[in-house]
Enzyme design. Structure first.
Site, PDB file in Angstrom:
ATOM      1  N   PRO A  10       0.800  -1.223   0.000  1.00 26.91           N
ATOM      2  CA  PRO A  10       0.000   0.000   0.000  1.00 26.91           C
ATOM      3  C   PRO A  10       0.835   1.277   0.000  1.00 26.91           C
ATOM      4  CG  PRO A  10      -0.110  -1.096   2.136  1.00 26.91           C
ATOM      5  CD  PRO A  10       0.543  -2.053   1.183  1.00 26.91           C
ATOM      6  N   ASN A  11       0.325   2.230  -0.752  1.00 25.05           N
ATOM      7  CA  ASN A  11       0.864   3.598  -0.834  1.00 25.05           C
ATOM      8  C   ASN A  11       2.159   3.717  -1.631  1.00 25.05           C
ATOM      9  OD1 ASN A  11      -1.254   4.819   0.765  1.00 25.05           O
ATOM     10  ND2 ASN A  11      -0.355   3.749   2.518  1.00 25.05           N
ATOM     11  N   ARG A  18       5.209  11.165  -2.244  1.00 24.44           N
ATOM     12  CA  ARG A  18       4.891  10.937  -0.839  1.00 24.44           C
ATOM     13  C   ARG A  18       6.150  11.088   0.008  1.00 24.44           C
ATOM     14  NH1 ARG A  18       4.535   4.791   1.320  1.00 24.44           N
ATOM     15  NH2 ARG A  18       3.913   5.180   3.473  1.00 24.44           N
ATOM     16  N   TYR A  23      11.329   8.990   1.504  1.00 23.60           N
ATOM     17  CA  TYR A  23      11.352   7.942   0.478  1.00 23.60           C
ATOM     18  C   TYR A  23      12.068   8.360  -0.810  1.00 23.60           C
ATOM     19  CZ  TYR A  23       7.838   5.876   3.545  1.00 23.60           C
ATOM     20  OH  TYR A  23       7.187   5.342   4.626  1.00 23.60           O
ATOM     21  N   ASN A  79       8.205  -5.363  -0.924  1.00 28.84           N
ATOM     22  CA  ASN A  79       8.081  -4.223  -0.025  1.00 28.84           C
ATOM     23  C   ASN A  79       6.614  -4.164   0.402  1.00 28.84           C
ATOM     24  OD1 ASN A  79       7.849  -1.835   1.322  1.00 28.84           O
ATOM     25  ND2 ASN A  79       9.068  -0.643  -0.119  1.00 28.84           N
ATOM     26  N   ALA A  82       3.103  -0.600   4.852  1.00 35.08           N
ATOM     27  CA  ALA A  82       2.662  -0.649   6.253  1.00 35.08           C
ATOM     28  C   ALA A  82       2.142  -2.019   6.669  1.00 35.08           C
ATOM     29  CB  ALA A  82       1.597   0.418   6.480  1.00 35.08           C
ATOM     30  N   HIS A  85       4.012  -4.233   9.242  1.00 30.81           N
ATOM     31  CA  HIS A  85       3.897  -4.080  10.690  1.00 30.81           C
ATOM     32  C   HIS A  85       2.571  -4.604  11.239  1.00 30.81           C
ATOM     33  CE1 HIS A  85       7.183  -1.540   9.507  1.00 30.81           C
ATOM     34  NE2 HIS A  85       6.367  -0.697   8.898  1.00 30.81           N
ATOM     35  N   ASP A  92       1.773 -15.565   6.897  1.00 32.57           N
ATOM     36  CA  ASP A  92       1.321 -16.945   6.674  1.00 32.57           C
ATOM     37  C   ASP A  92       1.396 -17.339   5.199  1.00 32.57           C
ATOM     38  OD1 ASP A  92       0.856 -17.220   9.364  1.00 32.57           O
ATOM     39  OD2 ASP A  92      -1.339 -17.186   9.217  1.00 32.57           O
ATOM     40  N   GLU A 103      12.735  -9.117   1.806  1.00 34.04           N
ATOM     41  CA  GLU A 103      11.924  -7.968   2.258  1.00 34.04           C
ATOM     42  C   GLU A 103      12.743  -6.692   2.065  1.00 34.04           C
ATOM     43  OE1 GLU A 103      11.036  -8.357   6.415  1.00 34.04           O
ATOM     44  OE2 GLU A 103      10.179  -6.323   6.561  1.00 34.04           O
ATOM     45  N   HIS A 105      12.769  -2.403   2.402  1.00 33.46           N
ATOM     46  CA  HIS A 105      12.199  -1.113   2.811  1.00 33.46           C
ATOM     47  C   HIS A 105      13.127  -0.013   2.331  1.00 33.46           C
ATOM     48  CE1 HIS A 105       9.147  -3.086   5.108  1.00 33.46           C
ATOM     49  NE2 HIS A 105      10.089  -3.861   5.613  1.00 33.46           N
ATOM     50  N   ILE A 106      12.525   0.957   1.685  1.00 32.85           N
ATOM     51  CA  ILE A 106      13.301   2.068   1.140  1.00 32.85           C
ATOM     52  C   ILE A 106      13.913   2.881   2.279  1.00 32.85           C
ATOM     53  CG2 ILE A 106      13.072   4.233  -0.168  1.00 32.85           C
ATOM     54  CD1 ILE A 106      10.687   2.716  -1.649  1.00 32.85           C
ATOM     55  N   ARG A 112      12.939   5.109  12.601  1.00 30.53           N
ATOM     56  CA  ARG A 112      11.672   5.824  12.553  1.00 30.53           C
ATOM     57  C   ARG A 112      10.803   5.454  13.762  1.00 30.53           C
ATOM     58  NH1 ARG A 112       9.213   5.183   6.789  1.00 30.53           N
ATOM     59  NH2 ARG A 112       7.896   6.874   7.610  1.00 30.53           N
ATOM     60  N   ARG A 116       7.122   1.010  13.553  1.00 27.74           N
ATOM     61  CA  ARG A 116       7.716   0.468  12.329  1.00 27.74           C
ATOM     62  C   ARG A 116       8.858  -0.498  12.630  1.00 27.74           C
ATOM     63  NH1 ARG A 116       5.452   3.809   8.256  1.00 27.74           N
ATOM     64  NH2 ARG A 116       5.037   5.867   9.087  1.00 27.74           N
TER      65      ARG A 116
END
Ligand code: DQA
Length: 150
Positions: A10-11, A18, A23, A79, A82, A85, A92, A103, A105-106, A112, A116
């Protein structure tokens, strides 16, 4: 041709506008381009996807996972945004399909907010890349490629 799947949660469609101080200014379309560039260097195809919906991401993990044993897919760069978290369901899905996941994350989530700092994804990922900007996608493709040869 064997492919690597790049899944974005998402996002991440808002990348570039953003919170650029967190980011950066690279758009998701530019991330897709860099993934294609890196994968082509390694002789891999790319399936690049983004969704704001948890269930859709789960379906894509199932789809990629089902194609690993046949040698059609080497794994996924993921990625989860959110959902990292919050989502036991994504945890699963990865565990259940045994899809090799890196995994990404930028931002450096550990620098942060405390919410997170915990990831439901990390315990079922082969590795994590955090805080290296969009370069993390390139590094994750390399890592999956190396793992697929091992
Ligand atoms: C993110 C970090 C998450 O905490 C956040 O919710 C995102 C992006 C990152 O790439 O840094 O949406 O996954």
């Amino acid at each position: 041709m064997t492919s690597v799947h790049i899944l974005n949660g998402p996002n991440l469609n808002l990348l570039g506008t953003r919170r650029p101080e967190v980011y950066g200014t690279t758009t998701l379309a530019a991330v897709e381009d860099l993934c294609h560039e890196e994968a082509a260097r390694l002789g891999l195809d790319v399936v690049f996807r983004q969704s704001n919906h948890e269930g859709r991401l789960i379906d894509w993990i199932h789809e990629a996972g089902a194609r690993v044993k046949a040698g059609e897919v080497i794994g996924a760069v993921f990625n989860p945004g959110a959902y990292t978290h919050t989502s036991i369901a994504l945890h699963d899905a990865i565990e259940g399909t045994e899809l090799p996941v890196i995994e990404v994350h930028i931002s450096n989530v550990h620098r942060r907010e405390a919410f997170r700092h915990h990831s439901y994804i990390s315990p079922v990922a082969r590795g994590t890349i955090v805080g290296l900007g969009v370069d993390g996608y390139r590094l994750a493709i390399d890592a999956l490629h190396r793992m697929s040869l091992a």
